[in-house]
Design a protein around this motif. Structure first.
Motif, short mmCIF file in Angstrom:
data_model
loop_
_atom_site.label_atom_id
_atom_site.label_comp_id
_atom_site.label_asym_id
_atom_site.label_seq_id
_atom_site.Cartn_x
_atom_site.Cartn_y
_atom_site.Cartn_z
N GLU A 52 0.83 -1.20 0.00
CA GLU A 52 0.00 0.00 0.00
C GLU A 52 0.86 1.25 0.00
O GLU A 52 0.54 2.25 -0.61
N LEU A 53 1.98 1.20 0.71
CA LEU A 53 2.94 2.30 0.76
C LEU A 53 4.21 1.81 0.08
O LEU A 53 4.72 0.75 0.40
N THR A 54 4.70 2.58 -0.88
CA THR A 54 5.92 2.19 -1.59
C THR A 54 7.08 3.05 -1.10
O THR A 54 6.88 4.13 -0.54
N SER A 55 8.29 2.57 -1.35
CA SER A 55 9.46 3.36 -0.96
C SER A 55 9.50 4.67 -1.73
O SER A 55 9.91 5.70 -1.21
N ARG A 56 9.02 4.64 -2.97
CA ARG A 56 8.98 5.87 -3.77
C ARG A 56 8.02 6.90 -3.16
O ARG A 56 8.38 8.06 -3.01
N SER A 57 6.81 6.47 -2.81
CA SER A 57 5.85 7.43 -2.24
C SER A 57 6.34 7.94 -0.88
O SER A 57 6.14 9.10 -0.54
N LEU A 58 7.00 7.08 -0.13
CA LEU A 58 7.57 7.48 1.15
C LEU A 58 8.67 8.52 0.94
O LEU A 58 8.71 9.55 1.62
N THR A 59 9.55 8.27 -0.02
CA THR A 59 10.63 9.22 -0.33
C THR A 59 10.06 10.54 -0.80
O THR A 59 10.51 11.62 -0.38
N GLU A 60 9.05 10.49 -1.68
CA GLU A 60 8.41 11.72 -2.16
C GLU A 60 7.81 12.51 -1.00
O GLU A 60 7.92 13.74 -0.95
N THR A 61 7.20 11.81 -0.07
CA THR A 61 6.60 12.47 1.09
C THR A 61 7.66 13.13 1.96
O THR A 61 7.49 14.28 2.38
N TYR A 62 8.74 12.40 2.22
CA TYR A 62 9.82 12.98 3.03
C TYR A 62 10.45 14.18 2.32
O TYR A 62 10.75 15.20 2.95
N LEU A 63 10.68 14.10 1.01
CA LEU A 63 11.26 15.22 0.29
C LEU A 63 10.34 16.45 0.33
O LEU A 63 10.81 17.58 0.51
#
Length: 86
Positions: A52-63
């Motif tokens: 449901e949560l991908t490393s890409r979406s997590l990285t985008e959120t943190y950025l």
């Protein structure tokens, strides 16, 4: 794909049966991203397990969070320009 669908269904059922704050409540992607500054490693792992949560979406959120907060704080010298490269 079938295992992923089943895992998502279980996570959704868990979220409905166990309210937030309950030890068995599995945070959804939206829960995690909405409170990224308070998310624990366990929260991230739970949200990532069913895909449901991908490393890409997590990285985008943190950025995005860094960009928002650092405009005021100016504490981050540089982010990795290749962070979203695949």
């Amino acid at each position: 794909a079938d295992d992923n669908t089943q895992a998502r269904a279980i996570d959704r059922a868990t979220q409905l049966v166990f309210p937030k704050g309950h030890p068995y409540h599995a945070p959804s992607r939206d829960d995690v991203l909405a409170s990224i500054d308070q998310a624990t490693v366990a929260d991230l792992q739970i949200a990532m397990a069913p895909g449901e949560l991908t490393s890409r979406s997590l990285t985008e959120t943190y950025l995005a969070r860094i960009e928002t907060i650092d405009a005021t704080l100016r504490s981050v010298l540089e982010t990795n320009p290749d962070a979203l490269e695949t």
